[in-house]
Structure formats: C-alpha cells, structure tokens
Design a protein around this motif. Structure first.
Motif, PDB file in Angstrom:
ATOM      1  N   MET A   1      -9.263  75.379  26.424  1.00  0.00           N
ATOM      2  CA  MET A   1      -7.899  75.544  26.909  1.00  0.00           C
ATOM      3  C   MET A   1      -7.226  74.189  27.040  1.00  0.00           C
ATOM      4  SD  MET A   1      -7.143  78.739  27.826  1.00  0.00           S
ATOM      5  CE  MET A   1      -5.594  78.028  28.320  1.00  0.00           C
ATOM      6  N   LYS A   2      -5.950  74.131  26.634  1.00  0.00           N
ATOM      7  CA  LYS A   2      -5.173  72.902  26.814  1.00  0.00           C
ATOM      8  C   LYS A   2      -3.745  73.309  27.158  1.00  0.00           C
ATOM      9  CE  LYS A   2      -6.823  69.363  23.668  1.00  0.00           C
ATOM     10  NZ  LYS A   2      -6.493  68.830  22.350  1.00  0.00           N
ATOM     11  N   MET A   3      -3.166  72.645  28.120  1.00  0.00           N
ATOM     12  CA  MET A   3      -1.768  72.917  28.463  1.00  0.00           C
ATOM     13  C   MET A   3      -1.078  71.587  28.713  1.00  0.00           C
ATOM     14  SD  MET A   3      -2.031  76.004  31.199  1.00  0.00           S
ATOM     15  CE  MET A   3      -2.869  77.533  30.835  1.00  0.00           C
ATOM     16  N   GLU A   4       0.105  71.421  28.113  1.00  0.00           N
ATOM     17  CA  GLU A   4       0.846  70.178  28.336  1.00  0.00           C
ATOM     18  C   GLU A   4       2.331  70.495  28.380  1.00  0.00           C
ATOM     19  OE1 GLU A   4      -0.060  67.103  25.491  1.00  0.00           O
ATOM     20  OE2 GLU A   4       1.287  65.683  26.488  1.00  0.00           O
ATOM     21  N   SER A  14       9.805  71.957  27.730  1.00  0.00           N
ATOM     22  CA  SER A  14       8.923  72.320  26.611  1.00  0.00           C
ATOM     23  C   SER A  14       7.481  72.347  27.080  1.00  0.00           C
ATOM     24  CB  SER A  14       9.087  71.324  25.459  1.00  0.00           C
ATOM     25  OG  SER A  14       8.790  70.017  25.912  1.00  0.00           O
ATOM     26  N   ALA A  15       6.661  73.055  26.311  1.00  0.00           N
ATOM     27  CA  ALA A  15       5.229  73.106  26.644  1.00  0.00           C
ATOM     28  C   ALA A  15       4.447  73.536  25.419  1.00  0.00           C
ATOM     29  CB  ALA A  15       4.984  74.102  27.780  1.00  0.00           C
ATOM     30  N   ILE A  16       3.201  73.069  25.353  1.00  0.00           N
ATOM     31  CA  ILE A  16       2.289  73.553  24.316  1.00  0.00           C
ATOM     32  C   ILE A  16       1.046  74.080  25.027  1.00  0.00           C
ATOM     33  CG2 ILE A  16       1.284  71.245  23.862  1.00  0.00           C
ATOM     34  CD1 ILE A  16       1.190  72.250  20.847  1.00  0.00           C
ATOM     35  N   VAL A  17       0.614  75.266  24.612  1.00  0.00           N
ATOM     36  CA  VAL A  17      -0.583  75.863  25.209  1.00  0.00           C
ATOM     37  C   VAL A  17      -1.548  76.243  24.088  1.00  0.00           C
ATOM     38  CG1 VAL A  17      -1.490  77.789  26.589  1.00  0.00           C
ATOM     39  CG2 VAL A  17       0.648  76.690  27.255  1.00  0.00           C
ATOM     40  N   GLU A  18      -2.803  75.849  24.259  1.00  0.00           N
ATOM     41  CA  GLU A  18      -3.858  76.210  23.309  1.00  0.00           C
ATOM     42  C   GLU A  18      -4.892  77.018  24.069  1.00  0.00           C
ATOM     43  OE1 GLU A  18      -5.674  72.904  21.254  1.00  0.00           O
ATOM     44  OE2 GLU A  18      -3.754  71.874  21.149  1.00  0.00           O
ATOM     45  N   MET A  19      -5.237  78.191  23.522  1.00  0.00           N
ATOM     46  CA  MET A  19      -6.266  79.014  24.159  1.00  0.00           C
ATOM     47  C   MET A  19      -7.213  79.387  23.033  1.00  0.00           C
ATOM     48  SD  MET A  19      -5.398  81.932  26.801  1.00  0.00           S
ATOM     49  CE  MET A  19      -6.501  83.154  27.418  1.00  0.00           C
ATOM     50  N   GLY A  20      -8.370  78.757  23.017  1.00  0.00           N
ATOM     51  CA  GLY A  20      -9.260  78.919  21.874  1.00  0.00           C
ATOM     52  C   GLY A  20      -8.552  78.382  20.647  1.00  0.00           C
ATOM     53  N   ARG A  21      -8.461  79.224  19.603  1.00  0.00           N
ATOM     54  CA  ARG A  21      -7.812  78.751  18.383  1.00  0.00           C
ATOM     55  C   ARG A  21      -6.351  79.181  18.285  1.00  0.00           C
ATOM     56  NH1 ARG A  21     -12.193  80.308  13.941  1.00  0.00           N
ATOM     57  NH2 ARG A  21     -12.207  82.154  15.240  1.00  0.00           N
ATOM     58  N   THR A  22      -5.828  79.797  19.347  1.00  0.00           N
ATOM     59  CA  THR A  22      -4.408  80.176  19.360  1.00  0.00           C
ATOM     60  C   THR A  22      -3.596  79.039  19.988  1.00  0.00           C
ATOM     61  OG1 THR A  22      -4.895  82.532  19.442  1.00  0.00           O
ATOM     62  CG2 THR A  22      -2.760  81.861  20.298  1.00  0.00           C
ATOM     63  N   LYS A  23      -2.521  78.627  19.264  1.00  0.00           N
ATOM     64  CA  LYS A  23      -1.692  77.500  19.741  1.00  0.00           C
ATOM     65  C   LYS A  23      -0.231  77.886  19.664  1.00  0.00           C
ATOM     66  CE  LYS A  23      -4.331  73.692  17.876  1.00  0.00           C
ATOM     67  NZ  LYS A  23      -4.348  72.453  17.145  1.00  0.00           N
ATOM     68  N   VAL A 101       4.514  80.097  17.139  1.00  0.00           N
ATOM     69  CA  VAL A 101       3.058  80.187  17.043  1.00  0.00           C
ATOM     70  C   VAL A 101       2.633  79.233  15.922  1.00  0.00           C
ATOM     71  CG1 VAL A 101       1.087  81.698  16.579  1.00  0.00           C
ATOM     72  CG2 VAL A 101       3.088  82.594  17.795  1.00  0.00           C
ATOM     73  N   LEU A 102       1.840  78.214  16.285  1.00  0.00           N
ATOM     74  CA  LEU A 102       1.399  77.229  15.291  1.00  0.00           C
ATOM     75  C   LEU A 102       0.090  77.670  14.655  1.00  0.00           C
ATOM     76  CD1 LEU A 102       2.076  73.980  17.361  1.00  0.00           C
ATOM     77  CD2 LEU A 102       3.592  75.121  15.736  1.00  0.00           C
ATOM     78  N   GLN A 103      -0.731  78.360  15.441  1.00  0.00           N
ATOM     79  CA  GLN A 103      -2.013  78.860  14.941  1.00  0.00           C
ATOM     80  C   GLN A 103      -2.330  80.155  15.688  1.00  0.00           C
ATOM     81  OE1 GLN A 103      -5.117  75.937  13.746  1.00  0.00           O
ATOM     82  NE2 GLN A 103      -6.259  76.858  15.406  1.00  0.00           N
ATOM     83  N   ALA A 104      -2.720  81.206  14.922  1.00  0.00           N
ATOM     84  CA  ALA A 104      -2.926  82.520  15.554  1.00  0.00           C
ATOM     85  C   ALA A 104      -4.374  82.956  15.443  1.00  0.00           C
ATOM     86  CB  ALA A 104      -2.026  83.552  14.884  1.00  0.00           C
ATOM     87  N   GLY A 107      -4.020  87.139  20.854  1.00  0.00           N
ATOM     88  CA  GLY A 107      -3.483  86.730  22.162  1.00  0.00           C
ATOM     89  C   GLY A 107      -2.226  85.885  22.078  1.00  0.00           C
ATOM     90  N   THR A 108      -1.531  85.928  20.932  1.00  0.00           N
ATOM     91  CA  THR A 108      -0.380  85.015  20.786  1.00  0.00           C
ATOM     92  C   THR A 108       0.758  85.361  21.744  1.00  0.00           C
ATOM     93  OG1 THR A 108       0.532  86.330  18.992  1.00  0.00           O
ATOM     94  CG2 THR A 108      -0.868  84.484  18.368  1.00  0.00           C
ATOM     95  N   ARG A 109       0.946  86.667  22.072  1.00  0.00           N
ATOM     96  CA  ARG A 109       2.072  87.005  22.957  1.00  0.00           C
ATOM     97  C   ARG A 109       1.850  86.401  24.347  1.00  0.00           C
ATOM     98  NH1 ARG A 109       2.293  93.003  22.084  1.00  0.00           N
ATOM     99  NH2 ARG A 109       1.225  92.295  20.226  1.00  0.00           N
ATOM    100  N   LEU A 110       0.574  86.351  24.787  1.00  0.00           N
ATOM    101  CA  LEU A 110       0.277  85.836  26.129  1.00  0.00           C
ATOM    102  C   LEU A 110       0.339  84.315  26.148  1.00  0.00           C
ATOM    103  CD1 LEU A 110      -2.580  88.315  26.808  1.00  0.00           C
ATOM    104  CD2 LEU A 110      -0.399  88.224  28.020  1.00  0.00           C
ATOM    105  N   VAL A 111      -0.162  83.687  25.104  1.00  0.00           N
ATOM    106  CA  VAL A 111      -0.100  82.223  25.038  1.00  0.00           C
ATOM    107  C   VAL A 111       1.372  81.800  24.915  1.00  0.00           C
ATOM    108  CG1 VAL A 111      -0.903  80.176  23.801  1.00  0.00           C
ATOM    109  CG2 VAL A 111      -2.445  82.105  24.123  1.00  0.00           C
ATOM    110  N   ALA A 112       2.162  82.566  24.155  1.00  0.00           N
ATOM    111  CA  ALA A 112       3.603  82.279  24.052  1.00  0.00           C
ATOM    112  C   ALA A 112       4.266  82.444  25.424  1.00  0.00           C
ATOM    113  CB  ALA A 112       4.255  83.209  23.036  1.00  0.00           C
ATOM    114  N   LEU A 113       3.901  83.501  26.136  1.00  0.00           N
ATOM    115  CA  LEU A 113       4.498  83.752  27.455  1.00  0.00           C
ATOM    116  C   LEU A 113       4.135  82.638  28.444  1.00  0.00           C
ATOM    117  CD1 LEU A 113       6.088  85.583  29.360  1.00  0.00           C
ATOM    118  CD2 LEU A 113       4.064  87.026  29.590  1.00  0.00           C
ATOM    119  N   MET A 114       2.893  82.177  28.395  1.00  0.00           N
ATOM    120  CA  MET A 114       2.502  81.082  29.302  1.00  0.00           C
ATOM    121  C   MET A 114       3.222  79.792  28.936  1.00  0.00           C
ATOM    122  SD  MET A 114      -1.452  81.574  30.384  1.00  0.00           S
ATOM    123  CE  MET A 114      -2.188  81.869  28.802  1.00  0.00           C
ATOM    124  N   SER A 115       3.322  79.496  27.635  1.00  0.00           N
ATOM    125  CA  SER A 115       4.004  78.249  27.267  1.00  0.00           C
ATOM    126  C   SER A 115       5.488  78.364  27.605  1.00  0.00           C
ATOM    127  CB  SER A 115       3.746  77.861  25.809  1.00  0.00           C
ATOM    128  OG  SER A 115       4.401  78.719  24.947  1.00  0.00           O
TER     129      SER A 115
END
Ligand code: UDP
Length: 217
Positions: A1-4, A14-23, A101-104, A107-115
């Motif tokens: 996991m990465k969040m910035e 702005s924000a970028i969130v990575e969860m596993g391989r979803t970015k 979505v840079l990489q799918a 779980g992209t809808r949730l990673v998008a919602l968090m970012s």
C-alpha cells in the motif's frame, strides 16, 4: 500500500493511491465557478466526478473513450464522495474530481474513491470524514479480503465496501454474486478491519505532507 497527497502542481488537491497492483491518481479542482452557469445550485456545490481507465492500465488496451462501466462507476463514486463533503458550504460552485486508473488489478473503484477522498482533503475542502474502502469476496468457497483480478473475475462473489469510519457510516456497498447471511456478516467484519487500517494510512498520508511543511517553516 502507498498513499501520497499533493502530487500534482496545477490541481487544488491531488493524491495517488496504490493498493497491490492497482494504482489511481486523482486531481481535484474547486470549489470554482460552475460552467455552464445554469447547472449551478443555489444551496450547495455541485460535485462532478470522472472515473477513467487509461488505455495502458489493463492487460488488453482499453479504448480511451468513457465506457458505460466508467460512467456508472463515476456516478457511484460521486454519490459516495458527496456524502462526505460539506457541499452546502459552497453554493453556486462546482467541485471537479478526475480519477485516472494508471494500473488495474481489481478494486479500482475503491482505490479511486480513496484517492478522491484524500485529494478533496488535500484541496482543503471541509469534509465530514475521509472515506476508506476495500472489497471482500468469495473465491473457491473462501472469503477473501482485497480481491485481485482473477478472484474478482472467477470468484463466486465480489462486494466492494467503503465507509466513513469516524461516523460509522457506509458510503458505498455493492454486491456482485451471492453470499449467505452468515457470509455477509463475516465479510462485513473482515472489511471493517481492513478499512480501519486504510483509514489510519490515509490520515498518515495527510499528516506527512503537513508535517513536512512544518519542518520547512
Ligand atoms: N478490467 C479490465 N478492463 C476493463 C474493465 C475491467 O481489465 O475494461 C479489470 C480491471 O483489473 C478491474 C477488474 O477487471 O480492476 C474488475 O473490474 P470491476 O468492474 O469489478 O471494478 P473494480 O473491481 O475495478 O472496482
């Protein structure tokens, strides 16, 4: 996991969130004047959300035009996010949210919602709470947290859940497939543990940006 947060110069937040391989990268603009003006509302800001997958985000090149799926996910994200923003503070304005979505890998809808939630907070827009979310599902008869693409595609159930943890409120819950009552309750418990951890990381990401400012000044 990465969040910035604060990763883009020209956006208000702005924000970028990575969860596993979803970015997912999100930019927020506003509150700003609404165009066309007749779509503005006298008592609150209008939230507009575009969720989009880049052509290089998937195994097979994705057509860059917005698909029905992307239009639906944009709506689902907007409804969840709107519940967390004090839109009534900014009448006659719009808040525009762009999630790419840079990489799918599911779980992209949730990673998008968090970012998006982090980017709105980064823009300084008043909020009721941050939103954190994760999918729980069933694959080969076993409940699993944070499905990957294979589990999502071939599993028996996929249930994305997002919450505003401090308010104990659900912001998004969808279910594709079927779960028994018992499985549903167990899935909610698993998700809630994951969400607490994600929520902690979100707050850390925001604090690390602002503690860096404190050190400079
Ligand atoms: N996916 C893909 N191409 C598409 C749509 C989806 O490769 O055009 C993949 C992608 O990895 C996505 C996953 O299928 O994350 C699951 O998509 P779903 O519609 O369940 O939404 P998500 O789980 O991403 O919120």
């Amino acid at each position: 996991m990465k969040m910035e947060v604060g990763v883009l110069k020209n956006a208000n937040g702005s924000a970028i969130v990575e969860m596993g391989r979803t970015k997912v990268l999100t930019a927020v603009y506003g509150p700003r004047e609404m165009h066309p003006r007749h779509l503005a509302l006298p008592d609150r800001a209008v939230l507009r959300v575009r969720y989009h997958m880049t052509p290089f985000s998937t195994d097979e090149r994705k057509n860059p035009a917005l698909s029905r799926r992307e239009i639906e996910i944009s709506k689902v994200i907007r409804e969840a996010l709107e519940a967390s923003i004090l839109v009534e503070t900014f009448p006659r304005t719009t808040i525009d949210v762009f999630s790419e979505v840079l990489q799918a890998d599911a779980g992209t809808r949730l990673v998008a919602l968090m970012s998006a939630s982090l980017a709105v907070a980064d823009a300084g827009i008043p909020m009721r709470d941050l939103i954190a979310g994760v999918a729980v599902g069933k694959a080969d008869g076993t409940l699993v947290l944070d499905l990957n693409e294979e589990e999502d595609m071939w599993g028996e159930a996929d249930m994305p859940i997002a919450m505003m943890p401090s308010l104990s409120q659900v912001a998004l819950l969808q279910l594709n497939g079927s779960l028994s009552g018992g499985e549903f309750r167990a899935a909610l418990q698993m998700a809630s543990k994951g969400i607490d951890e994600l929520y902690r990381m979100e707050k850390e990401a925001l604090m690390s940006k602002y503690s860096a400012y404190k050190e400079v000044n």
